[in-house]
Design a protein around this motif. Sequence first.
Motif, PDB file in Angstrom:
ATOM      1  N   ASP A 166    -104.778  14.380 -45.089  1.00 34.34           N
ATOM      2  CA  ASP A 166    -104.399  13.585 -43.926  1.00 34.34           C
ATOM      3  C   ASP A 166    -104.741  14.342 -42.646  1.00 34.34           C
ATOM      4  O   ASP A 166    -104.001  15.209 -42.196  1.00 34.34           O
ATOM      5  CB  ASP A 166    -102.906  13.254 -43.953  1.00 34.34           C
ATOM      6  CG  ASP A 166    -102.502  12.314 -42.830  1.00 34.34           C
ATOM      7  OD1 ASP A 166    -103.375  11.949 -42.021  1.00 34.34           O
ATOM      8  OD2 ASP A 166    -101.315  11.953 -42.757  1.00 34.34           O
ATOM      9  N   GLN A 167    -105.881  13.986 -42.063  1.00 35.66           N
ATOM     10  CA  GLN A 167    -106.336  14.608 -40.818  1.00 35.66           C
ATOM     11  C   GLN A 167    -106.328  13.599 -39.672  1.00 35.66           C
ATOM     12  O   GLN A 167    -107.125  13.680 -38.741  1.00 35.66           O
ATOM     13  CB  GLN A 167    -107.726  15.209 -41.010  1.00 35.66           C
ATOM     14  CG  GLN A 167    -107.736  16.394 -41.976  1.00 35.66           C
ATOM     15  CD  GLN A 167    -109.076  17.079 -42.009  1.00 35.66           C
ATOM     16  OE1 GLN A 167    -110.057  16.521 -42.481  1.00 35.66           O
ATOM     17  NE2 GLN A 167    -109.120  18.302 -41.495  1.00 35.66           N
ATOM     18  N   THR A 168    -105.385  12.672 -39.743  1.00 34.95           N
ATOM     19  CA  THR A 168    -105.288  11.619 -38.734  1.00 34.95           C
ATOM     20  C   THR A 168    -105.224  12.183 -37.330  1.00 34.95           C
ATOM     21  O   THR A 168    -105.948  11.744 -36.423  1.00 34.95           O
ATOM     22  CB  THR A 168    -104.042  10.751 -38.996  1.00 34.95           C
ATOM     23  OG1 THR A 168    -104.148  10.167 -40.299  1.00 34.95           O
ATOM     24  CG2 THR A 168    -103.907   9.662 -37.946  1.00 34.95           C
ATOM     25  N   TYR A 169    -104.362  13.160 -37.130  1.00 32.42           N
ATOM     26  CA  TYR A 169    -104.147  13.690 -35.781  1.00 32.42           C
ATOM     27  C   TYR A 169    -105.290  14.593 -35.333  1.00 32.42           C
ATOM     28  O   TYR A 169    -105.560  14.707 -34.137  1.00 32.42           O
ATOM     29  CB  TYR A 169    -102.813  14.429 -35.716  1.00 32.42           C
ATOM     30  CG  TYR A 169    -101.651  13.552 -36.106  1.00 32.42           C
ATOM     31  CD1 TYR A 169    -101.363  12.399 -35.389  1.00 32.42           C
ATOM     32  CD2 TYR A 169    -100.855  13.848 -37.210  1.00 32.42           C
ATOM     33  CE1 TYR A 169    -100.307  11.570 -35.747  1.00 32.42           C
ATOM     34  CE2 TYR A 169     -99.791  13.030 -37.576  1.00 32.42           C
ATOM     35  CZ  TYR A 169     -99.529  11.889 -36.853  1.00 32.42           C
ATOM     36  OH  TYR A 169     -98.491  11.074 -37.212  1.00 32.42           O
ATOM     37  N   CYS A 170    -105.965  15.233 -36.269  1.00 33.09           N
ATOM     38  CA  CYS A 170    -107.127  16.053 -35.922  1.00 33.09           C
ATOM     39  C   CYS A 170    -108.248  15.195 -35.350  1.00 33.09           C
ATOM     40  O   CYS A 170    -108.992  15.625 -34.462  1.00 33.09           O
ATOM     41  CB  CYS A 170    -107.645  16.789 -37.157  1.00 33.09           C
ATOM     42  SG  CYS A 170    -106.501  18.000 -37.859  1.00 33.09           S
ATOM     43  N   SER A 193    -101.630  19.493 -40.068  1.00 38.23           N
ATOM     44  CA  SER A 193    -102.417  18.528 -40.831  1.00 38.23           C
ATOM     45  C   SER A 193    -102.772  19.092 -42.203  1.00 38.23           C
ATOM     46  O   SER A 193    -102.786  20.307 -42.408  1.00 38.23           O
ATOM     47  CB  SER A 193    -103.702  18.160 -40.074  1.00 38.23           C
ATOM     48  OG  SER A 193    -103.405  17.495 -38.877  1.00 38.23           O
ATOM     49  N   ASN A 241    -108.753  22.251 -42.488  1.00 39.99           N
ATOM     50  CA  ASN A 241    -108.015  20.999 -42.368  1.00 39.99           C
ATOM     51  C   ASN A 241    -107.163  20.937 -41.100  1.00 39.99           C
ATOM     52  O   ASN A 241    -106.433  19.984 -40.895  1.00 39.99           O
ATOM     53  CB  ASN A 241    -107.116  20.776 -43.589  1.00 39.99           C
ATOM     54  CG  ASN A 241    -106.127  21.902 -43.812  1.00 39.99           C
ATOM     55  OD1 ASN A 241    -106.518  22.946 -44.291  1.00 39.99           O
ATOM     56  ND2 ASN A 241    -104.864  21.700 -43.458  1.00 39.99           N
TER      57      ASN A 241
END
Length: 222
Positions: free
Chosen positions: A121-125, A117, A151
Amino acid sequence: MAPVCEGSAVEGAAITITNANGTVMEPNANGTYTLPIGEYSYECSAEGYASATGTFRLGTATENVNGAVTVEMPMKQLLAGAWDGETMTEPQKDADGVYLISTGAELAWVANAVNTSTKDDQTYCNASYKLTNDIDLAGNPWTPIGKSSSNMQFLGTFDGCGYSVLNLLIDYDTESGSTLNYGLFGYVKNATVKNLSVTGTVNATSSKNIGTGNLAGIAGQA
């Protein structure tokens, strides 16, 4: 040497024996070993089983039966669909956008998605994940989900739904004094990890001092 699973011999296993100096010992023509007194480590692998590692000591010949000894190497049979140590497959989502994880390959995808990540873009975190089966990592080296970098920390929700992650293996050797955060998850912050059990092995060694860190089955740092 006798690889066994629940008391039964494991056929066709590949065995590597190493002495205390790191020398790999060669077997005799009949598959047995002639070994001097000392400390040894072993690694044993067979199709359909998790790789097994361990140590044993050979004492004086009088401690053994006729100067011979049988060393049992316990192995665990893998679940169907066990992870091969390389494949990563994006899991499907349910109607609520929760990722549904049913295989080791899908869990490995989650680890890679979180650990790559970026600040933008920390969508998956921050995502939500749910197990739908027991997951067998097959004793393959595992990279924990989430890193200490700001991040790449795991910030989301992971619901094991009562399932287990089996045969986790983390075997970390470092020359640095860096902080170690190792488990199924590496670094978890303000996240929820619940209804989950983990079995396996977490090892960490260093020739230098290791900084204050955490080694655990589920999360290294929370």
